[in-house]
Design a protein around this motif. Structure first.
Motif, PDB file in Angstrom:
ATOM      1  N   ARG A  30       0.856  -1.176   0.000  1.00  0.00           N
ATOM      2  CA  ARG A  30       0.000   0.000   0.000  1.00  0.00           C
ATOM      3  C   ARG A  30       0.895   1.230   0.000  1.00  0.00           C
ATOM      4  NH1 ARG A  30      -2.252  -3.714   3.339  1.00  0.00           N
ATOM      5  NH2 ARG A  30      -1.389  -2.838   5.261  1.00  0.00           N
ATOM      6  N   TYR A  32       1.336   5.423   0.196  1.00  0.00           N
ATOM      7  CA  TYR A  32       0.743   6.664   0.689  1.00  0.00           C
ATOM      8  C   TYR A  32       1.536   7.851   0.150  1.00  0.00           C
ATOM      9  CZ  TYR A  32      -2.069   3.900   3.897  1.00  0.00           C
ATOM     10  OH  TYR A  32      -2.969   2.996   4.422  1.00  0.00           O
ATOM     11  N   ARG A  36      -2.416  15.176  -3.335  1.00  0.00           N
ATOM     12  CA  ARG A  36      -3.708  14.596  -3.695  1.00  0.00           C
ATOM     13  C   ARG A  36      -3.790  14.280  -5.185  1.00  0.00           C
ATOM     14  NH1 ARG A  36      -7.530  12.390  -0.742  1.00  0.00           N
ATOM     15  NH2 ARG A  36      -7.480  14.135   0.719  1.00  0.00           N
ATOM     16  N   ARG A 116      -1.397   2.077 -10.498  1.00  0.00           N
ATOM     17  CA  ARG A 116      -2.852   2.097 -10.354  1.00  0.00           C
ATOM     18  C   ARG A 116      -3.499   0.903 -11.050  1.00  0.00           C
ATOM     19  NH1 ARG A 116      -3.514   8.676 -10.816  1.00  0.00           N
ATOM     20  NH2 ARG A 116      -3.787   9.035  -8.566  1.00  0.00           N
ATOM     21  N   GLN A 121      -6.743   0.569  -5.607  1.00  0.00           N
ATOM     22  CA  GLN A 121      -7.003   1.487  -4.491  1.00  0.00           C
ATOM     23  C   GLN A 121      -5.927   1.436  -3.417  1.00  0.00           C
ATOM     24  OE1 GLN A 121      -9.508   3.786  -4.602  1.00  0.00           O
ATOM     25  NE2 GLN A 121      -9.694   2.933  -6.671  1.00  0.00           N
ATOM     26  N   ASN A 122      -4.975   0.570  -3.553  1.00  0.00           N
ATOM     27  CA  ASN A 122      -3.883   0.531  -2.578  1.00  0.00           C
ATOM     28  C   ASN A 122      -2.857   1.632  -2.803  1.00  0.00           C
ATOM     29  OD1 ASN A 122      -4.789  -1.540  -0.940  1.00  0.00           O
ATOM     30  ND2 ASN A 122      -3.855  -3.138  -2.218  1.00  0.00           N
ATOM     31  N   ARG A 124      -2.815   5.431  -2.354  1.00  0.00           N
ATOM     32  CA  ARG A 124      -3.661   6.374  -1.631  1.00  0.00           C
ATOM     33  C   ARG A 124      -2.971   7.735  -1.577  1.00  0.00           C
ATOM     34  NH1 ARG A 124      -5.005   1.982   3.238  1.00  0.00           N
ATOM     35  NH2 ARG A 124      -5.901   0.409   1.830  1.00  0.00           N
ATOM     36  N   SER A 125      -3.599   8.732  -2.187  1.00  0.00           N
ATOM     37  CA  SER A 125      -2.996  10.059  -2.267  1.00  0.00           C
ATOM     38  C   SER A 125      -3.694  11.036  -1.326  1.00  0.00           C
ATOM     39  CB  SER A 125      -3.054  10.586  -3.705  1.00  0.00           C
ATOM     40  OG  SER A 125      -4.399  10.694  -4.149  1.00  0.00           O
ATOM     41  N   LEU A 127      -2.525  11.948   1.604  1.00  0.00           N
ATOM     42  CA  LEU A 127      -2.306  11.539   2.986  1.00  0.00           C
ATOM     43  C   LEU A 127      -0.836  11.752   3.364  1.00  0.00           C
ATOM     44  CD1 LEU A 127      -4.427   8.275   2.877  1.00  0.00           C
ATOM     45  CD2 LEU A 127      -4.989  10.344   4.156  1.00  0.00           C
ATOM     46  N   ASP A 145      -4.976  13.226   6.660  1.00  0.00           N
ATOM     47  CA  ASP A 145      -5.636  13.640   5.428  1.00  0.00           C
ATOM     48  C   ASP A 145      -5.477  15.147   5.272  1.00  0.00           C
ATOM     49  OD1 ASP A 145      -7.900  14.660   3.701  1.00  0.00           O
ATOM     50  OD2 ASP A 145      -8.266  12.508   3.516  1.00  0.00           O
ATOM     51  N   VAL A 152      -5.481   8.788   9.561  1.00  0.00           N
ATOM     52  CA  VAL A 152      -5.625   7.456   8.986  1.00  0.00           C
ATOM     53  C   VAL A 152      -4.507   6.591   9.549  1.00  0.00           C
ATOM     54  CG1 VAL A 152      -5.555   6.091   6.867  1.00  0.00           C
ATOM     55  CG2 VAL A 152      -6.697   8.314   6.875  1.00  0.00           C
ATOM     56  N   ASP A 154      -2.634   2.749   9.506  1.00  0.00           N
ATOM     57  CA  ASP A 154      -2.483   1.491   8.773  1.00  0.00           C
ATOM     58  C   ASP A 154      -1.415   0.661   9.469  1.00  0.00           C
ATOM     59  OD1 ASP A 154      -2.738  -0.509   6.921  1.00  0.00           O
ATOM     60  OD2 ASP A 154      -1.922   0.612   5.226  1.00  0.00           O
TER      61      ASP A 154
END
Length: 422
Positions: A30, A32, A36, A116, A121-122, A124-125, A127, A145, A152, A154
């Motif tokens: 994942r 991060y 955005r 992508r 969806q792993n 994640r922008s 963040l 966020d 968030v 994880d």
């Protein structure tokens, strides 16, 4: 048996290459990223054949060929544009893979599209990483966020900091470390559509340690011209600009005041400067090597691990190699802590050496020797510096960096695809 899970902090070239490599190896990942909505910003970089090989193994060979410019030659010149040394690059030098000059933003988008497609969806922008904590056999990452301000959290088996020279992950591992080291030089950079110089596949570097230019094409433009990356670099007496002023726009007049006379038969540098719509200023910085990149289940990669001066076209390429070597360690060693330590102890000394070599001008040191021996130019370069001396400077750096032809062509693949990723 449950799959290993990895958190990657940072969606730059290193972080995205790592995500693709881990996915290829069948490891859950994942990513991060703070920004955005990423946009293809930046200027040019060079990908050495060793890094291109790894991206080809990730299935990105055709996309690279379409996006970048296959560089065939490197010319080193003095401040008058006289040729000091010329050497073939990429396939012209005998590598099985090309060297690509490519727009950094376009490369990042090429990698992002693949990420992508493969992990969905792993990625994640929006963040921002704030801190990590290690609890038993897990590491917990905390993110904020940027829009809502909500936290968030994880949890995974490993967390990798690929968050650049100002790495927040590195800061937690080394809380008392000083800031980036300023080399008392500024760089002005731009990318502009222009007529091809020389053969359209040559990277040219001219000048000496205290003042130099770099120019190379990174892509064909729709106009038939080349998107040309250029850099002007010079020593300044000032302190390092504050961090918020890095990557700021500057006027053409500021650059022309220092490089307005650098017009050669094969390159009109003032014209490139005049034609550039946006010119950006950066300080020349790196960080002192550290004694470890790793803390338990957390380690570093790319500029977060070894930020270096942009000498010898290294930074982007070495971040990709970091990603592949780290993935190889995590694939081969079942204990994540031991895998990270193996990566650290084998990779860090090599990169620390390159970081220090770059401070001494790396493979471009011959240009400084020529400036010291023949500051007014020369009639025959052989009277200034021998072929043996030129070759030994270039070869010693390539071997130390693991970028020589024999090592790249004959080395084994770092990562083998799992059945699930193919």
């Amino acid at each position: 048996m449950k799959k290993m899970e990895i958190i990657v902090v940072g969606g730059g070239i290193g972080g995205l290459s790592l995500a693709l490599s881990l996915h290829q190896a069948g490891i859950n990942v994942r990513v991060y990223e703070t920004v955005r909505d990423l946009s293809p910003l930046g200027v040019g970089i060079n990908l050495q054949p060793a890094a291109v090989r790894e991206l080809v193994d990730l299935g990105l060979g055709d996309a690279l060929a379409e996006t970048g410019n296959a560089t065939q030659r490197l010319n080193l010149c003095n401040k008058f544009g006289q040729l000091i040394h010329s050497e073939p690059r990429g396939t012209a030098a005998g590598y099985r893979w090309p060297q690509y000059s490519i727009h950094r933003g376009r490369l990042q988008f090429l990698l992002l599209r693949a990420v992508r497609e493969r992990i969905g969806q792993n990625f994640r922008s929006g963040l921002t990483f704030t801190t990590f904590e290690q609890i038993g056999r897990k590491v917990r990452g905390r993110f904020r966020d940027r829009e809502s301000g909500t936290e968030v959290i994880d949890e995974a088996d490993v967390l990798i900091g690929a968050d650049g020279i100002h790495s927040a992950v590195r800061r937690q591992i080394h809380p008392t470390e000083a800031g980036p080291r300023f080399a008392r030089q500024l760089m002005w950079r731009a990318a502009v559509e222009a007529e091809a110089f020389l053969d359209g596949r040559t990277m040219a570097i001219a000048g000496h340690f205290h003042q130099r230019i770099i120019a190379y094409p990174v892509a064909r433009a729709a106009s038939g011209k080349r998107l040309t990356n250029w850099l002007c670099q010079m020593t300044v007496p000032d302190e390092a600009p504050p961090r918020e002023d890095w990557n700021k726009r500057v006027t053409r007049d500021k650059v022309l005041a220092a490089f307005g006379r650098w017009k050669f038969p094969w390159l009109d540098m003032p014209a490139l400067i005049e034609q550039s719509p946006d010119i950006f200023e950066f300080p020349l910085v790196d960080r002192d090597p550290v004694s470890t990149w790793t803390c338990g289940r957390v380690t570093l990669l790319g500029d977060a691990a070894h930020p270096m001066q942009p000498i010898g076209s290294q930074a982007g390429s070495q971040a990709i190699l970091d990603a592949r070597l780290l993935t190889a360690a995590l694939s081969a060693i079942s204990n994540p802590v031991e895998a990270l330590q193996h990566y650290d102890t084998t990779r860090r000394p090599v990169m620390n050496d390159i970081t220090l070599r770059n401070r001494s001008f790396g493979p471009e040191a011959a240009m400084q020797l020529v400036e010291e021996r023949a500051p007014n130019g020369f009639v025959r370069i052989e009277d200034v510096i021998s072929r043996h001396e030129l070759d030994s400077i270039a070869n010693s750096f390539a071997v130390a960096a693991g970028l020589d032809v024999e090592t790249v062509n004959n080395g084994l693949s770092f990562v083998h695809a799992s059945r699930e990723s193919t």
